[in-house]
Write a protein that holds these residues in place. Structure first.
Motif, PDB file in Angstrom:
ATOM      1  N   ILE B 224      -9.254  14.359 -44.787  1.00  0.00           N
ATOM      2  CA  ILE B 224      -9.875  13.110 -45.306  1.00  0.00           C
ATOM      3  C   ILE B 224      -9.305  11.819 -45.269  1.00  0.00           C
ATOM      4  O   ILE B 224      -9.998  11.117 -44.864  1.00  0.00           O
ATOM      5  CB  ILE B 224      -9.715  13.767 -46.813  1.00  0.00           C
ATOM      6  N   ILE B 225      -7.847  11.855 -44.947  1.00  0.00           N
ATOM      7  CA  ILE B 225      -7.111  10.506 -44.684  1.00  0.00           C
ATOM      8  C   ILE B 225      -7.633   9.939 -43.244  1.00  0.00           C
ATOM      9  O   ILE B 225      -7.999   8.814 -43.279  1.00  0.00           O
ATOM     10  CB  ILE B 225      -5.891  10.854 -44.803  1.00  0.00           C
ATOM     11  N   ILE B 226      -7.794  10.836 -42.350  1.00  0.00           N
ATOM     12  CA  ILE B 226      -7.690  10.279 -40.920  1.00  0.00           C
ATOM     13  C   ILE B 226      -9.323   9.763 -40.867  1.00  0.00           C
ATOM     14  O   ILE B 226      -9.505   8.592 -40.586  1.00  0.00           O
ATOM     15  CB  ILE B 226      -7.667  11.629 -39.975  1.00  0.00           C
ATOM     16  N   VAL B 227     -10.169  10.616 -41.585  1.00  0.00           N
ATOM     17  CA  VAL B 227     -11.522  10.104 -41.582  1.00  0.00           C
ATOM     18  C   VAL B 227     -11.942   8.953 -42.251  1.00  0.00           C
ATOM     19  O   VAL B 227     -12.548   8.130 -41.616  1.00  0.00           O
ATOM     20  CB  VAL B 227     -12.516  11.203 -42.052  1.00  0.00           C
ATOM     21  N   LEU B 228     -11.050   8.746 -43.227  1.00  0.00           N
ATOM     22  CA  LEU B 228     -11.212   7.406 -44.081  1.00  0.00           C
ATOM     23  C   LEU B 228     -10.913   6.396 -43.488  1.00  0.00           C
ATOM     24  O   LEU B 228     -11.128   5.185 -43.316  1.00  0.00           O
ATOM     25  CB  LEU B 228     -10.495   7.763 -45.263  1.00  0.00           C
ATOM     26  N   ILE B 229      -9.487   6.414 -42.484  1.00  0.00           N
ATOM     27  CA  ILE B 229      -8.870   5.230 -41.818  1.00  0.00           C
ATOM     28  C   ILE B 229     -10.072   4.934 -40.654  1.00  0.00           C
ATOM     29  O   ILE B 229     -10.278   3.820 -40.318  1.00  0.00           O
ATOM     30  CB  ILE B 229      -7.505   5.462 -41.655  1.00  0.00           C
ATOM     31  N   MET B 230     -10.424   5.969 -39.968  1.00  0.00           N
ATOM     32  CA  MET B 230     -11.474   5.841 -38.881  1.00  0.00           C
ATOM     33  C   MET B 230     -12.633   4.974 -39.588  1.00  0.00           C
ATOM     34  O   MET B 230     -13.242   4.140 -38.814  1.00  0.00           O
ATOM     35  CB  MET B 230     -11.605   7.198 -38.252  1.00  0.00           C
ATOM     36  N   ASN B 231     -13.175   5.609 -40.670  1.00  0.00           N
ATOM     37  CA  ASN B 231     -14.236   4.785 -41.360  1.00  0.00           C
ATOM     38  C   ASN B 231     -14.116   3.430 -41.866  1.00  0.00           C
ATOM     39  O   ASN B 231     -14.928   2.692 -41.803  1.00  0.00           O
ATOM     40  CB  ASN B 231     -14.692   5.664 -42.521  1.00  0.00           C
ATOM     41  N   LEU B 232     -12.785   3.174 -42.273  1.00  0.00           N
ATOM     42  CA  LEU B 232     -12.454   1.779 -42.614  1.00  0.00           C
ATOM     43  C   LEU B 232     -12.440   0.908 -41.463  1.00  0.00           C
ATOM     44  O   LEU B 232     -12.989  -0.325 -41.411  1.00  0.00           O
ATOM     45  CB  LEU B 232     -10.808   1.692 -43.191  1.00  0.00           C
ATOM     46  N   ALA B 233     -12.081   1.485 -40.182  1.00  0.00           N
ATOM     47  CA  ALA B 233     -12.097   0.575 -38.997  1.00  0.00           C
ATOM     48  C   ALA B 233     -13.570   0.316 -38.503  1.00  0.00           C
ATOM     49  O   ALA B 233     -13.769  -0.925 -38.166  1.00  0.00           O
ATOM     50  CB  ALA B 233     -11.434   1.484 -37.893  1.00  0.00           C
ATOM     51  N   LYS B 234     -14.313   1.146 -39.264  1.00  0.00           N
ATOM     52  CA  LYS B 234     -15.728   0.860 -38.874  1.00  0.00           C
ATOM     53  C   LYS B 234     -16.516   0.205 -39.855  1.00  0.00           C
ATOM     54  O   LYS B 234     -17.624  -0.022 -40.004  1.00  0.00           O
ATOM     55  CB  LYS B 234     -16.585   2.096 -38.311  1.00  0.00           C
ATOM     56  N   ILE B 235     -15.780  -0.135 -41.062  1.00  0.00           N
ATOM     57  CA  ILE B 235     -16.219  -0.574 -42.087  1.00  0.00           C
ATOM     58  C   ILE B 235     -17.107  -1.699 -42.197  1.00  0.00           C
ATOM     59  O   ILE B 235     -18.269  -1.769 -42.909  1.00  0.00           O
ATOM     60  CB  ILE B 235     -15.190  -0.731 -43.483  1.00  0.00           C
ATOM     61  N   PHE B 236     -17.005  -2.750 -41.441  1.00  0.00           N
ATOM     62  CA  PHE B 236     -17.892  -3.959 -41.315  1.00  0.00           C
ATOM     63  C   PHE B 236     -18.869  -3.577 -40.111  1.00  0.00           C
ATOM     64  O   PHE B 236     -19.489  -4.617 -39.894  1.00  0.00           O
ATOM     65  CB  PHE B 236     -16.971  -5.083 -41.280  1.00  0.00           C
ATOM     66  N   ASN B 237     -18.630  -2.569 -39.609  1.00  0.00           N
ATOM     67  CA  ASN B 237     -19.769  -2.280 -38.476  1.00  0.00           C
ATOM     68  C   ASN B 237     -21.085  -1.839 -38.728  1.00  0.00           C
ATOM     69  O   ASN B 237     -21.712  -0.770 -38.557  1.00  0.00           O
ATOM     70  CB  ASN B 237     -19.050  -1.190 -37.550  1.00  0.00           C
ATOM     71  N   LEU B 238     -21.647  -2.566 -39.521  1.00  0.00           N
ATOM     72  CA  LEU B 238     -23.004  -2.333 -40.349  1.00  0.00           C
ATOM     73  C   LEU B 238     -24.255  -2.939 -39.284  1.00  0.00           C
ATOM     74  O   LEU B 238     -25.388  -3.136 -39.623  1.00  0.00           O
ATOM     75  CB  LEU B 238     -23.275  -2.862 -41.551  1.00  0.00           C
ATOM     76  N   PHE B 239     -23.963  -3.119 -38.143  1.00  0.00           N
ATOM     77  CA  PHE B 239     -24.798  -4.161 -37.376  1.00  0.00           C
ATOM     78  C   PHE B 239     -26.340  -3.358 -37.125  1.00  0.00           C
ATOM     79  O   PHE B 239     -27.307  -3.709 -37.433  1.00  0.00           O
ATOM     80  CB  PHE B 239     -24.190  -4.724 -35.990  1.00  0.00           C
ATOM     81  N   GLU B 240     -26.240  -2.627 -36.290  1.00  0.00           N
ATOM     82  CA  GLU B 240     -27.702  -1.850 -35.589  1.00  0.00           C
ATOM     83  C   GLU B 240     -28.271  -1.357 -36.800  1.00  0.00           C
ATOM     84  O   GLU B 240     -29.359  -1.434 -36.907  1.00  0.00           O
ATOM     85  CB  GLU B 240     -27.361  -0.883 -34.675  1.00  0.00           C
ATOM     86  N   SER B 241     -27.685  -0.636 -37.600  1.00  0.00           N
ATOM     87  CA  SER B 241     -28.377  -0.174 -38.741  1.00  0.00           C
ATOM     88  C   SER B 241     -29.141  -1.095 -39.705  1.00  0.00           C
ATOM     89  O   SER B 241     -30.405  -1.024 -39.766  1.00  0.00           O
ATOM     90  CB  SER B 241     -27.542   0.833 -39.569  1.00  0.00           C
ATOM     91  N   VAL B 242     -28.505  -2.233 -39.875  1.00  0.00           N
ATOM     92  CA  VAL B 242     -29.159  -3.177 -40.498  1.00  0.00           C
ATOM     93  C   VAL B 242     -30.050  -3.928 -39.989  1.00  0.00           C
ATOM     94  O   VAL B 242     -31.334  -4.236 -40.340  1.00  0.00           O
ATOM     95  CB  VAL B 242     -28.105  -4.243 -41.238  1.00  0.00           C
ATOM     96  N   PHE B 243     -29.900  -4.201 -38.638  1.00  0.00           N
ATOM     97  CA  PHE B 243     -30.736  -5.126 -37.757  1.00  0.00           C
ATOM     98  C   PHE B 243     -32.141  -4.430 -37.578  1.00  0.00           C
ATOM     99  O   PHE B 243     -33.094  -5.136 -37.674  1.00  0.00           O
ATOM    100  CB  PHE B 243     -30.041  -5.004 -36.222  1.00  0.00           C
ATOM    101  N   VAL B 244     -32.270  -3.087 -37.442  1.00  0.00           N
ATOM    102  CA  VAL B 244     -33.442  -2.153 -37.597  1.00  0.00           C
ATOM    103  C   VAL B 244     -34.242  -2.046 -38.854  1.00  0.00           C
ATOM    104  O   VAL B 244     -35.267  -1.883 -38.830  1.00  0.00           O
ATOM    105  CB  VAL B 244     -33.495  -1.038 -36.548  1.00  0.00           C
ATOM    106  N   LEU B 245     -33.282  -2.325 -39.850  1.00  0.00           N
ATOM    107  CA  LEU B 245     -33.915  -2.009 -41.088  1.00  0.00           C
ATOM    108  C   LEU B 245     -34.238  -3.099 -41.996  1.00  0.00           C
ATOM    109  O   LEU B 245     -34.862  -3.082 -43.060  1.00  0.00           O
ATOM    110  CB  LEU B 245     -33.162  -0.844 -41.753  1.00  0.00           C
ATOM    111  N   TYR B 246     -33.630  -4.322 -41.665  1.00  0.00           N
ATOM    112  CA  TYR B 246     -34.033  -5.416 -42.587  1.00  0.00           C
ATOM    113  C   TYR B 246     -34.961  -6.381 -42.087  1.00  0.00           C
ATOM    114  O   TYR B 246     -35.587  -6.155 -40.795  1.00  0.00           O
ATOM    115  CB  TYR B 246     -32.620  -6.065 -42.973  1.00  0.00           C
ATOM    116  N   ASN B 247     -35.585  -7.276 -42.992  1.00  0.00           N
ATOM    117  CA  ASN B 247     -36.392  -8.278 -42.519  1.00  0.00           C
ATOM    118  C   ASN B 247     -36.412  -9.503 -43.344  1.00  0.00           C
ATOM    119  O   ASN B 247     -35.712  -9.224 -44.434  1.00  0.00           O
ATOM    120  CB  ASN B 247     -37.907  -7.394 -42.822  1.00  0.00           C
ATOM    121  N   PRO B 248     -36.971 -10.530 -43.149  1.00  0.00           N
ATOM    122  CA  PRO B 248     -36.739 -11.653 -44.011  1.00  0.00           C
ATOM    123  C   PRO B 248     -36.747 -11.541 -45.631  1.00  0.00           C
ATOM    124  O   PRO B 248     -36.212 -12.210 -46.407  1.00  0.00           O
ATOM    125  CB  PRO B 248     -37.560 -12.953 -43.703  1.00  0.00           C
TER     126      PRO B 248
END
Lengths: 285, 305
Positions: B224-248
């Motif tokens: 759990i700790i390893i995965v948490l740290i790996m996820n924290l590294a990606k925490i602000f990596n919300l780019f592509e998911s938001v990019f394809v699902l958002y709109n003005p």
């Protein structure tokens, strides 16, 4: 089993199985719906059906016959092949060097790769470097910018380190150069790891879309199928698609299906490898 | 002394000579790292310069950062990044661990394989495909979901275009794609637990629930700790998911730092400002990962990184 399960445990088992079935359905319905509808001439009347009401391949015929759709598909295929070949070569060679425990400077070479896992300069500085190299609006940044992933590098390095050193000694005695050893000994012995990482790179390059938008802004004819798909389904304006009065539901569904197919084909072959590959890397890394 | 130094030097030279072939093989990877990972880091200085389409201007210190932190749009993107990332981490970690534990209880190996095969799959679909699939399914006219909703007497909703629904919808889609894949590492950890521990616990009269609390769960904590740290590294990596699902229509709840960086930096050519905004993101992510790693080190005596 000598003991019998208690009533509450039996209840748990039944509920657990039902829950797993629910998860399967939740994951599969969206995909099945899209794939089934792509064969359905009347897909716009959307009620869930397991089999198309009127079976037709019209949408797929359109995809193959219109250059505006077919060209991005070819670009996807070509870039995926070249991109994964380049990435696999660069990554496995670097991992091979790192797996030599007595290589002078090993820590340094390892360190500069590891740093990139936690810190990167970000989108704009990388974009400006690509621009300064004169690679903007060419296909090259698509596979050069992602030619080596630090995480896969570590997995491969661990795989190579698992090869018994006596085999290397034997190869050296037989007069193999390091490169010959790599090709004849290391690669054949690391097939599961290579298959796993290879699949990840292939899927990565096939699924690429943002880099095309970022680095190829003025030459849309170099865009791949994912970019095409995005403009077909997500963007509401259909500029550039005047060629067909046919951006119907089933064409959208067929385009999505085409984009999924390579992943579906590769997936069963490599699935057993990637779980093993990840586990081995994860346990040791 | 002098002799041994010379000897060392000779050793090093002959060693380097012996490994020269390896260095040659590593060269492409090394060049890649320098050109596409380290040279861009030099570009981080643009965050402190006036830099746009006309070229590199004057040194202006922290101006861009001041502009960012007084800009409503940046503050909004910053908040959204925090909200979406933290909700995502909490929801995903909870679901991944629970589903792994439940999946581990399935004794029929064939059924277990089927479930695993199915739930890993979405991870391998591109964000464009996922975005396209859900855009069609959630469409207000004729989308499957609204079709079902209206059949049961509900009102058709604009899931991806409605500010009050976007976050929930987004987090659901994110989970749909990633949760199954997340179980891989936990199932591996679960299969590594020594069966003798369970036997011993049974002897001591522990029921299945107690076995889970006292054996299974503690064994999962390192993972759990390893995965948490790996996820924290990606925490602000919300780019592509938001990019394809958002709109003005839903920028207010969906714009995140990366999409904001792209729009200001690349599409409006504000390179200096974009670099500053991106740098803010990288630094925060870096601090989060290193901080967590440090905390883990204190608590458990060993670090992950």
């Amino acid at each position: 089993m000598l003991h019998r399960d208690s009533a509450s445990y039996t209840t748990f088992k039944v509920l657990n199985t039902l829950f797993m079935c629910l998860i399967i359905v939740t994951v599969m319905i969206p995909l099945l719906k899209i794939i089934i509808d792509s064969f359905d001439g009347k897909a716009s009347e959307t009620v869930f059906r397991f089999f198309p009401e009127s079976f037709t391949l019209d949408a797929y015929k359109v995809i193959i016959s219109r250059p505006v759709i077919f060209r991005p598909l070819i670009i996807s295929v070509v870039v995926t092949i070249i991109g994964s070949a380049v990435a696999m070569t660069i990554t496995s060679l670097y991992a091979y060097g790192l797996s030599k425990k007595d290589l002078p400077g090993r820590k340094f070479f390892m360190g500069i790769a590891l740093v990139t896992m936690v810190f990167r300069a970000g989108m704009i500085p990388l974009f400006l470097v690509v621009n300064q190299l004169g690679l903007l609006n060419t296909i090259f940044p698509i596979f050069l910018v992602h030619a080596m992933d630090a995480y896969y590098l570590i997995l491969l390095k661990n795989f190579f380190e698992g090869i018994p050193s006596s085999i290397f000694d034997a190869a050296e005695i037989d007069g193999c150069t390091p490169f010959q050893t790599f090709v004849r000994v290391v690669l054949p012995l690391s097939k599961p790891g290579l298959a796993a990482i290879g699949l990840f790179y292939i899927v990565f390059f096939w699924n690429q879309f943002f880099d095309y938008i970022l680095y190829i802004q003025t030459k849309p004819h170099l865009h791949n199928f994912q970019v095409f798909l995005r403009s077909l389904v997500i963007e509401t304006d259909t500029q550039g698609f005047e060629g067909f009065s046919f951006a119907t539901q089933s064409l959208k569904n067929a385009a999505i299906t085409v984009s999924i197919i390579p992943v579906l084909i590769l997936y069963p072959f490599v699935q057993k490898h990637f779980v093993k590959g990840i586990n081995l890397g994860g346990v040791k890394g | 002394m002098g002799q041994s130094l010379a000897n060392n030097k000779g050793n090093l030279l002959s060693k380097l000579n012996r490994f020269k072939m390896f260095y040659l093989l590593m060269l492409p990877g090394f060049l890649f790292l320098i050109v596409f990972r380290y040279v861009p880091m030099l570009g981080l200085r643009y965050a402190f310069y006036d830099f746009d389409l006309r070229g590199l201007g004057d040194f202006i210190g922290f101006s861009h950062f001041r502009d960012a932190f007084t800009s409503d749009n940046f503050i909004r993107a910053f908040k959204n990044t925090l909200i979406l990332s933290s909700l995502n981490i909490v929801i995903q970690m909870t679901l991944i661990v629970s589903i792994s534990l439940l999946l581990n209880e399935i004794k029929n190996q064939f059924f277990k394989k089927v479930v695993q095969t199915v739930i890993y799959l979405p991870h391998f679909l591109s964000w464009v495909v996922v975005g396209a699939v859900f855009n069609l399914l959630l469409s207000r006219q004729g989308g499957l979901v609204n079709e079902v909703v209206t059949t049961f007497g509900g009102e058709a909703k604009h899931f991806l275009g409605d500010q009050s629904l976007w976050r929930q919808t987004f987090l659901f889609i994110l989970s749909w794609r990633e949760i199954g894949w997340g179980t891989v590492i936990f199932l591996a950890a679960l299969s590594g637990i020594d069966p003798q521990l369970y036997e011993a616990a049974k002897m001591d009269g522990a029921n299945r629930w107690k076995q889970m609390v006292h054996i299974t769960f503690p064994h999962l904590i390192p993972t759990i700790i390893i995965v948490l740290i790996m996820n924290l590294a990606k925490i602000f990596n919300l780019f592509e998911s938001v990019f394809v699902l958002y709109n003005p229509l839903v920028y207010k709840v969906s714009d995140v730092i990366q999409t904001y960086t792209y729009r200001t930096g690349v599409t409006e050519f504000r390179f200096g400002y974009g670099t500053a905004v991106g740098l803010t993101r990288s630094v925060i992510a870096f601090v989060l990962v290193m901080g967590t790693n440090q905390i883990v080190k204190r608590l458990r005596g060993e670090s992950v990184l």
